[in-house]
Scaffold this motif. Structure first.
Motif, PDB file in Angstrom:
ATOM      1  N   HIS A  34      18.160 -12.292   1.896  1.00  0.00           N
ATOM      2  CA  HIS A  34      18.940 -11.248   2.571  1.00  0.00           C
ATOM      3  C   HIS A  34      20.397 -11.356   2.168  1.00  0.00           C
ATOM      4  CE1 HIS A  34      20.811 -13.865   5.632  1.00  0.00           C
ATOM      5  NE2 HIS A  34      19.699 -14.567   5.517  1.00  0.00           N
ATOM      6  N   TYR A  37      25.469  -6.481   4.729  1.00  0.00           N
ATOM      7  CA  TYR A  37      25.853  -5.139   4.307  1.00  0.00           C
ATOM      8  C   TYR A  37      26.588  -4.499   5.483  1.00  0.00           C
ATOM      9  CZ  TYR A  37      25.609  -0.472   2.296  1.00  0.00           C
ATOM     10  OH  TYR A  37      25.934   0.762   1.774  1.00  0.00           O
ATOM     11  N   GLN A  41      22.312  -6.300   7.923  1.00  0.00           N
ATOM     12  CA  GLN A  41      21.762  -7.124   6.851  1.00  0.00           C
ATOM     13  C   GLN A  41      20.780  -6.281   6.042  1.00  0.00           C
ATOM     14  OE1 GLN A  41      22.036 -10.627   6.185  1.00  0.00           O
ATOM     15  NE2 GLN A  41      23.790 -10.553   7.554  1.00  0.00           N
ATOM     16  N   ARG A  42      20.651  -6.613   4.797  1.00  0.00           N
ATOM     17  CA  ARG A  42      19.588  -6.036   3.961  1.00  0.00           C
ATOM     18  C   ARG A  42      18.685  -7.178   3.521  1.00  0.00           C
ATOM     19  NH1 ARG A  42      22.352  -1.275   0.321  1.00  0.00           N
ATOM     20  NH2 ARG A  42      22.610   0.154   2.069  1.00  0.00           N
ATOM     21  N   TYR A  43      17.401  -6.994   3.777  1.00  0.00           N
ATOM     22  CA  TYR A  43      16.406  -7.983   3.402  1.00  0.00           C
ATOM     23  C   TYR A  43      15.651  -7.490   2.174  1.00  0.00           C
ATOM     24  CZ  TYR A  43      17.198 -10.622   7.625  1.00  0.00           C
ATOM     25  OH  TYR A  43      17.775 -11.388   8.597  1.00  0.00           O
ATOM     26  N   GLN A  57      13.192  -3.283  -0.061  1.00  0.00           N
ATOM     27  CA  GLN A  57      14.424  -3.554   0.681  1.00  0.00           C
ATOM     28  C   GLN A  57      14.293  -2.981   2.084  1.00  0.00           C
ATOM     29  OE1 GLN A  57      18.454  -2.392  -0.897  1.00  0.00           O
ATOM     30  NE2 GLN A  57      18.312  -1.033   0.854  1.00  0.00           N
ATOM     31  N   ASP A  59      16.670  -2.221   5.343  1.00  0.00           N
ATOM     32  CA  ASP A  59      18.026  -2.117   5.889  1.00  0.00           C
ATOM     33  C   ASP A  59      17.915  -2.248   7.402  1.00  0.00           C
ATOM     34  OD1 ASP A  59      20.544  -1.317   6.845  1.00  0.00           O
ATOM     35  OD2 ASP A  59      20.801   0.137   5.240  1.00  0.00           O
ATOM     36  N   THR A  60      18.524  -3.285   7.976  1.00  0.00           N
ATOM     37  CA  THR A  60      18.386  -3.526   9.412  1.00  0.00           C
ATOM     38  C   THR A  60      19.181  -2.549  10.268  1.00  0.00           C
ATOM     39  OG1 THR A  60      20.156  -5.173   9.430  1.00  0.00           O
ATOM     40  CG2 THR A  60      17.904  -5.972   9.080  1.00  0.00           C
TER      41      THR A  60
END
Length: 73
Positions: A34, A37, A41-43, A57, A59-60
């Motif tokens: 992760h 961003y 967070q981006r996982y 990906q 995007d939380t």
């Protein structure tokens, strides 16, 4: 892309991906990392089914999934 996941504690485990009206059963999670961003967070998940590799990906901030890479035999 749509991804069905299981939650195991605080972990997100991708199980099935739907892309272009085709279902891909995820057999292996090869790597997860992760990066920050903004405030979220981006996982990134490197996963594969029986013959294809995918990089996904999450995007939380908006819980949106994206297919970043795909490699097939």
């Amino acid at each position: 892309v749509e991804v069905r996941v299981d939650f195991c504690g605080r972990r997100v485990i991708p199980r099935v991906m739907n892309w272009n009206d085709k279902l891909y059963n995820i057999c292996s999670i090869n790597a997860v990392h992760h990066s920050p961003y903004g405030a979220s967070q981006r996982y990134f998940f490197s996963v594969s089914d029986s013959s294809t590799y995918f990089k996904l990906q999450l995007d939380t901030e908006n819980l949106e999934w994206r297919l970043l890479e795909m490699y097939a035999d």
